[in-house]
Design an enzyme around this catalytic site. Structure first.
Site, PDB file in Angstrom:
ATOM      1  N   ALA A 242      18.676 -43.141  11.491  1.00 21.28           N
ATOM      2  CA  ALA A 242      17.256 -43.090  11.179  1.00 21.28           C
ATOM      3  C   ALA A 242      16.497 -43.852  12.248  1.00 21.28           C
ATOM      4  O   ALA A 242      17.096 -44.503  13.095  1.00 21.28           O
ATOM      5  CB  ALA A 242      16.998 -43.729   9.813  1.00 21.28           C
ATOM      6  N   MET A 243      15.160 -43.761  12.189  1.00 16.98           N
ATOM      7  CA  MET A 243      14.352 -44.380  13.234  1.00 16.98           C
ATOM      8  C   MET A 243      13.097 -44.996  12.641  1.00 16.98           C
ATOM      9  O   MET A 243      12.377 -44.378  11.868  1.00 16.98           O
ATOM     10  CB  MET A 243      13.994 -43.309  14.280  1.00 16.98           C
ATOM     11  CG  MET A 243      13.139 -43.815  15.421  1.00 16.98           C
ATOM     12  SD  MET A 243      13.996 -45.090  16.387  1.00 16.98           S
ATOM     13  CE  MET A 243      12.597 -46.080  16.887  1.00 16.98           C
ATOM     14  N   GLU A 244      12.840 -46.236  13.086  1.00 13.95           N
ATOM     15  CA  GLU A 244      11.813 -47.077  12.478  1.00 13.95           C
ATOM     16  C   GLU A 244      10.405 -46.876  13.035  1.00 13.95           C
ATOM     17  O   GLU A 244       9.611 -47.834  13.010  1.00 13.95           O
ATOM     18  CB  GLU A 244      12.220 -48.546  12.651  1.00 13.95           C
ATOM     19  CG  GLU A 244      12.164 -49.089  14.107  1.00 13.95           C
ATOM     20  CD  GLU A 244      13.489 -49.064  14.865  1.00 13.95           C
ATOM     21  OE1 GLU A 244      14.342 -48.227  14.518  1.00 13.95           O
ATOM     22  OE2 GLU A 244      13.658 -49.862  15.802  1.00 13.95           O
ATOM     23  N   ASN A 245      10.051 -45.695  13.546  1.00 17.14           N
ATOM     24  CA  ASN A 245       8.709 -45.473  14.096  1.00 17.14           C
ATOM     25  C   ASN A 245       7.639 -46.082  13.187  1.00 17.14           C
ATOM     26  O   ASN A 245       7.693 -45.954  11.974  1.00 17.14           O
ATOM     27  CB  ASN A 245       8.431 -43.969  14.193  1.00 17.14           C
ATOM     28  CG  ASN A 245       9.605 -43.221  14.745  1.00 17.14           C
ATOM     29  OD1 ASN A 245      10.036 -43.464  15.861  1.00 17.14           O
ATOM     30  ND2 ASN A 245      10.167 -42.317  13.944  1.00 17.14           N
TER      31      ASN A 245
ATOM     32  N   HIS B  96      16.858 -51.123   6.077  1.00 15.96           N
ATOM     33  CA  HIS B  96      16.956 -51.498   7.495  1.00 15.96           C
ATOM     34  C   HIS B  96      15.728 -51.021   8.277  1.00 15.96           C
ATOM     35  O   HIS B  96      15.078 -51.797   8.985  1.00 15.96           O
ATOM     36  CB  HIS B  96      18.245 -50.897   8.077  1.00 15.96           C
ATOM     37  CG  HIS B  96      18.465 -51.187   9.525  1.00 15.96           C
ATOM     38  ND1 HIS B  96      19.272 -52.204   9.972  1.00 15.96           N
ATOM     39  CD2 HIS B  96      17.973 -50.589  10.635  1.00 15.96           C
ATOM     40  CE1 HIS B  96      19.270 -52.222  11.295  1.00 15.96           C
ATOM     41  NE2 HIS B  96      18.486 -51.244  11.729  1.00 15.96           N
ATOM     42  N   GLU B  97      15.405 -49.748   8.137  1.00 16.43           N
ATOM     43  CA  GLU B  97      14.272 -49.213   8.912  1.00 16.43           C
ATOM     44  C   GLU B  97      12.973 -49.867   8.466  1.00 16.43           C
ATOM     45  O   GLU B  97      12.105 -50.175   9.276  1.00 16.43           O
ATOM     46  CB  GLU B  97      14.175 -47.688   8.798  1.00 16.43           C
ATOM     47  CG  GLU B  97      15.440 -46.921   9.177  1.00 16.43           C
ATOM     48  CD  GLU B  97      16.075 -47.314  10.492  1.00 16.43           C
ATOM     49  OE1 GLU B  97      15.356 -47.772  11.403  1.00 16.43           O
ATOM     50  OE2 GLU B  97      17.311 -47.188  10.614  1.00 16.43           O
TER      51      GLU B  97
ATOM     52  N   HIS C  62      12.550 -53.272   9.956  1.00  9.18           N
ATOM     53  CA  HIS C  62      12.163 -53.249  11.369  1.00  9.18           C
ATOM     54  C   HIS C  62      10.653 -53.399  11.549  1.00  9.18           C
ATOM     55  O   HIS C  62      10.203 -53.762  12.625  1.00  9.18           O
ATOM     56  CB  HIS C  62      12.584 -51.922  12.021  1.00  9.18           C
ATOM     57  CG  HIS C  62      13.940 -51.946  12.676  1.00  9.18           C
ATOM     58  ND1 HIS C  62      14.342 -52.963  13.506  1.00  9.18           N
ATOM     59  CD2 HIS C  62      14.963 -51.052  12.654  1.00  9.18           C
ATOM     60  CE1 HIS C  62      15.570 -52.690  13.961  1.00  9.18           C
ATOM     61  NE2 HIS C  62      15.970 -51.546  13.457  1.00  9.18           N
TER      62      HIS C  62
ATOM     63  N   GLU D 244      18.002 -55.448  16.557  1.00  7.12           N
ATOM     64  CA  GLU D 244      19.034 -54.787  15.749  1.00  7.12           C
ATOM     65  C   GLU D 244      19.936 -55.784  15.011  1.00  7.12           C
ATOM     66  O   GLU D 244      20.183 -55.627  13.818  1.00  7.12           O
ATOM     67  CB  GLU D 244      19.855 -53.811  16.599  1.00  7.12           C
ATOM     68  CG  GLU D 244      19.045 -52.623  17.142  1.00  7.12           C
ATOM     69  CD  GLU D 244      18.343 -51.814  16.071  1.00  7.12           C
ATOM     70  OE1 GLU D 244      18.636 -51.985  14.866  1.00  7.12           O
ATOM     71  OE2 GLU D 244      17.471 -50.997  16.437  1.00  7.12           O
TER      72      GLU D 244
END
Ligand code: B3K
Ligand code: ZN
Length: 878
Positions: free
Chosen positions: A268-271, A303-304, A307, A326
């Site tokens: 996944a990605m924390e944009n 987690h995301e 961030h 991270e």
């Protein structure tokens, strides 16, 4: 062979850019066949920049359609452009607006970096260097700017238009297209940019922050999947509340959206304000998701979200600092799960993960410090060392400072660095300033590779009631680091008396002891404890207080004593693991165990199972026999995976056969008709039951039939999958039929197909490679989807040690051949699969040679990406 640009980037070369980007306005015109991107970048020289210094913007596979400065088209002589860069030869020495236009082909973007399409949806992935595949930019994390994004798209295919920040405008354009404008007031690096356009369903909710602000929450997904997003939404709300409670961190925008897509290179990605997720970490329903899937969703959603503060509000100055965000964020998600579920069980889980993936990385050709100092391809450094060892380092800081001290330091970190792109040094400085401790030795954990090996010896002198404990540390050389410095190692410990209760002392000398912590600072320390009434058994590294390997001085009797009496649950578990590993490793190397040793281990395992004070999830972990790969690592050299596998099987059989009826009864008693819930209590019960099933299948005649029965009777995926995977893993007579039935029953569900691929790839029989070849060759196998490829090939390299490392080299060649094909489509996925070859140095000679031969052939014969080329060279050099 030809390897894409081999340029190495060094941390020592870091310098700020001569220009900064003041603000960004982007306009995306999304059409079926292509997307036109117009960027207006307000740019200015930095104070020290000399007039006439060129401005070099990054690109990657871009084609420039037009370029203008302050509204006027640029003369040809004023710039140079190619797919990888746009250079303004002599930009004005003042603030100016650079306007560029490029046309993208998202449909053809199989690397899944930049703007691409997944299942018809347009989406983006920019970390670490994907934004340069969208527009020419200073694509590095120390360039922070506010973004305003306008997007238009045909409404029929993309009724949903999302980007970072808050929605500030939207409307119809009259020609079947519509538009939306999103504005993100927070300065951010380009790697946090995101955009999504598609025909998506959604679920909505809201969260009231601690200061009373209402945040709108949305999870977007393929139509029909909405009901499967509720656990993710619940996890998100719990994460938001936890970050307020534990760290005082409040969410900062009015909306927080998550989008689930099916083609994604990692989890996944924390944009900022618009997280994009691999759908396997969003969708869950009991019939198709396992307890492990629910656990994973909860963890990654958290987690995301975390961030947003550790990563987004405070970001990295450069990619060498990756573990600043991270490692810290993994630590935070581990703490969240520990608070939400069982702390000891989570700790064991995290350490198991560290030992099965990070230790092998740190002890092999791909070893690198958590804060590396050079790379060829940054995507190869999103590693378990950066993430998991990075989290262990933060955990050691928390151990050293204590709970209140750690919180105080984190408060200072947020206060001092909010809005910064910063470094590991600045992070450590915060801890020094806040605690008054000198952490100059501690920082070596970030700068040096390799897992410290701890030696232990002790002596008790009854006459003087004195106990001495000597601890040593040593780190073997790793690539590029022939000599090592001693680390500051916190050893949480206790002494246990003969009756199993804690043993006190009245004085200690010869080393630093703070409460229940020994601080090992030099190569060795000898501590002398006085006033120790009886010979104690030492319990060291309680809670796994440092990421080290301990060569214990304890024999089986003392280990099993700890397993029964240690007040530290982690060390109880670890003592059982150590005792099992010793027997298997010895047997694999020709030293048979005695009946007495097996009887004693069995008795300790049965005691654990019968202990009413322990919870089921803990018992499941205590009863699990260490994986073949863990034993092989412990042997460390000249490993014959077949011998390890045989020894492990033989040990389980010897342990189980005299008590198989008892285990079967316990297995039966754990069955329940209660409706499925993913909560920790129920999940623990299932994991114990499935752990018993695994022992029974491996070590008793009745096991295989019980597994087949469970497969058919199961009312949830956890039990059904466990029954199938255990059968496949032991390649029981029923296994092929169960795999077949599973595949038919869930045909059409890609995430369940992944489970089938994983179980198929782990079958240890000789035909597994041929079956996998057939799976890959099937015309409908989705060859570009990372989840499918990883489920099959990643599972094979990481968890089918006997077949991957076959002595005839067939396993190695199967993987290198697959890597060549995948590399043409998606280099990140290909290089990740290739890392499985890091096992080679510990294998016996003929297997190692077979592996090297496959790698050399790969190097000689093919044109490879930078991603694969770097991993290949590092493994060959190691
Ligand atoms: N930051 C992303 C990982 C990006 C990986 C790029 N190869 C997800 C995470 O760690 O939270
Ligand atoms: Zn992360």
């Amino acid at each position: 062979m030809r390897i894409e640009s081999e340029q190495t980037v060094y941390l020592k070369d870091y310098a700020p850019t001569p220009y900064r980007i003041v603000s960004v306005e982007l306009d995306f015109k999304i059409l079926e066949e292509s997307t036109r991107v117009r960027a207006q970048l307000t740019i200015e020289p930095r104070k020290k920049t000399a007039p006439g210094t060129p401005l070099v913007l990054n690109g990657d596979e871009l084609k420039l359609d037009s370029v203008a400065l302050d509204g006027a088209p640029l003369k040809q002589s004023a710039y140079a452009s190619d797919p990888n860069s746009l250079t303004l030869v002599e930009p004005p020495h003042r603030r100016f607006v650079l306007e560029t236009e490029v046309t993208l082909k998202p449909e053809a973007n199989t690397k899944l970096m930049g703007l691409y399409r997944s299942g018809g949806t347009w989406c983006t992935q920019c970390e670490p260097e994907g934004f340069r595949r969208i527009t020419y930019y200073l694509d590095r994390p120390d360039i922070l700017a506010p973004f305003k994004v306008r997007m238009s798209a045909p409404k029929a295919v993309a009724p949903v238009l999302l980007a970072n920040g808050n929605l500030v405008d939207q409307g119809e354009l009259g020609d079947g297209t519509h538009f939306a404008v999103w504005e993100d007031p927070f300065l951010k690096p380009a790697y946090l940019f995101a955009l999504v356009a598609g025909d998506l369903g959604s679920i909505k909710d809201s969260f009231t922050t601690m200061s009373g602000r209402e945040v709108e929450l949305g999870i977007y997904c393929a139509h029909g999947k909405e009901a499967e997003c509720t656990y993710a939404m619940d996890s998100l709300k719990r994460s938001m509340a936890w970050d307020e409670r534990r760290f005082g961190r409040e969410y900062d925008l009015d909306v927080f959206n998550i989008v689930a897509v099916s083609d994604f290179n990692f989890g996944a990605m924390e944009n900022k304000g618009l997280n994009i997720f691999n759908d396997r970490l969003v969708f869950a329903k009991p019939e198709t998701a396992t307890d492990a899937n629910y656990h994973g969703i909860e963890r990654v959603i958290a987690h995301e979200y975390f961030h947003n503060w550790t990563g987004n509000r405070i970001t990295c100055r450069d990619w060498f600092q990756l573990c600043l965000k991270e490692g810290l964020t993994v630590f935070r998600d581990q703490e969240f799960t520990s608070d939400e579920r069982s702390r000891p069980v989570q700790r064991i889980h995290d350490v198991q993960n560290l030992r099965t993936s990070q230790f092998p990385e740190d002890g092999g050709p791909l070893a690198h410090p958590p804060r590396p100092d050079s790379f060829r391809e940054i995507n190869n450094f999103y590693t378990t060392t950066v993430y998991e060892k990075g989290a262990e380092i933060v955990r050691m800081l928390a151990t050293l400072l204590g709970e209140a001290g750690f919180r105080k330091a984190m408060d200072l970190y947020f206060e001092r660095h909010d809005g910064d792109a910063t470094t590991i040094e600045a992070f450590i400085k915060v801890f020094e300033d806040s605690s008054g401790r000198d952490l100059s030795q501690f920082v070596t954990w970030y700068l040096q590779a390799g897992t410290p090996q701890i030696g232990v010896s002790d002596n008790y002198d009854a006459a003087s009631q004195t106990y001495t404990l000597t601890l040593t540390q040593k780190v073997d050389p790793t690539p590029g680091e022939p000599t090592k410095k001693p680390l500051l190692i916190p050893v949480r410990f206790g002494l246990i008396g003969p009756n199993g209760s804690p043993m006190g002392w009245n004085g200690v000398s010869g080393g630093t002891v703070e409460g229940d912590l020994i601080l090992l600072e030099g190569d060795s320390a000898t501590l002398t404890f006085t006033g120790v009434a009886n010979k104690p058994v030492p319990s060291l590294f309680r809670g796994f207080s440092a990421p080290v390997k301990v060569s214990t001085n304890l024999g089986q009797a003392e280990l099993l004593f700890l397993a029964r009496h240690d007040s530290d649950p982690f060390n109880r578990w670890d003592a059982l693991q150590t005792a099992s590993i010793a027997l298997i490793a010895n047997a694999a190397q020709g030293k048979a165990w005695s009946d007495a040793e097996v009887d004693a281990l069995r008795a300790a395992l049965v005691d654990t199972l019968d202990n009413p004070d322990l919870d089921d999830a803990f018992k499941a972990q205590a009863l699990s026999i260490p994986a073949e790969t863990v034993v092989s690592r412990n042997i460390g050299r000249d490993v014959d995976p077949d011998a390890v596998s045989e020894a492990r099987k033989a040990l389980i059989a010897a342990l189980v056969s005299p008590v198989s009826d008892k285990l079967a009864a316990a297995y039966a008693a754990l069955g329940t008709n209660a409706p499925y819930s993913p909560d920790a209590g129920q999940a623990g019960r299932r994991s114990l039951r499935n752990g018993l099933l695994s022992l029974l299948v491996a070590g008793s005649a009745q096991g295989a039939a019980l597994a087949a029965q469970q497969f058919h009777d199961a009312t949830n995926m956890t039990d059904r999958y466990a029954a199938m995977a255990i059968s496949a893993h032991h390649w029981t007579a029923d296994a092929p039929a169960l795999l077949g039935e599973f595949r038919t029953r869930f045909a059409g569900d890609p995430l369940v197909f992944d489970k089938w691929l994983t179980a198929s790839a782990q079958a240890p029989d000789h035909e597994v490679i041929e079956r996998m070849r057939a799976i890959l060759a099937a015309p409908d196998f989705p060859k570009t989807n990372p989840n499918r490829l990883r489920s099959l090939l990643g599972s094979f390299v990481m968890s089918n040690p006997t077949q991957f490392a076959r002595v005839d080299g067939a396993g190695f060649r199967f993987i290198t051949e697959a890597v060549v094909e995948i590399d043409k489509v998606n280099p990140q996925v290909a290089s990740r699969i290739l890392t499985g070859f890091r096992i080679l140095p510990i294998l016996e000679t003929s297997r190692r040679e077979a592996g090297l031969e496959a790698l050399r052939a790969l190097k000689e014969q093919h044109s490879l990406s930078r991603n694969v080329g770097e991993i290949l060279d590092r493994i060959l050099a190691g």
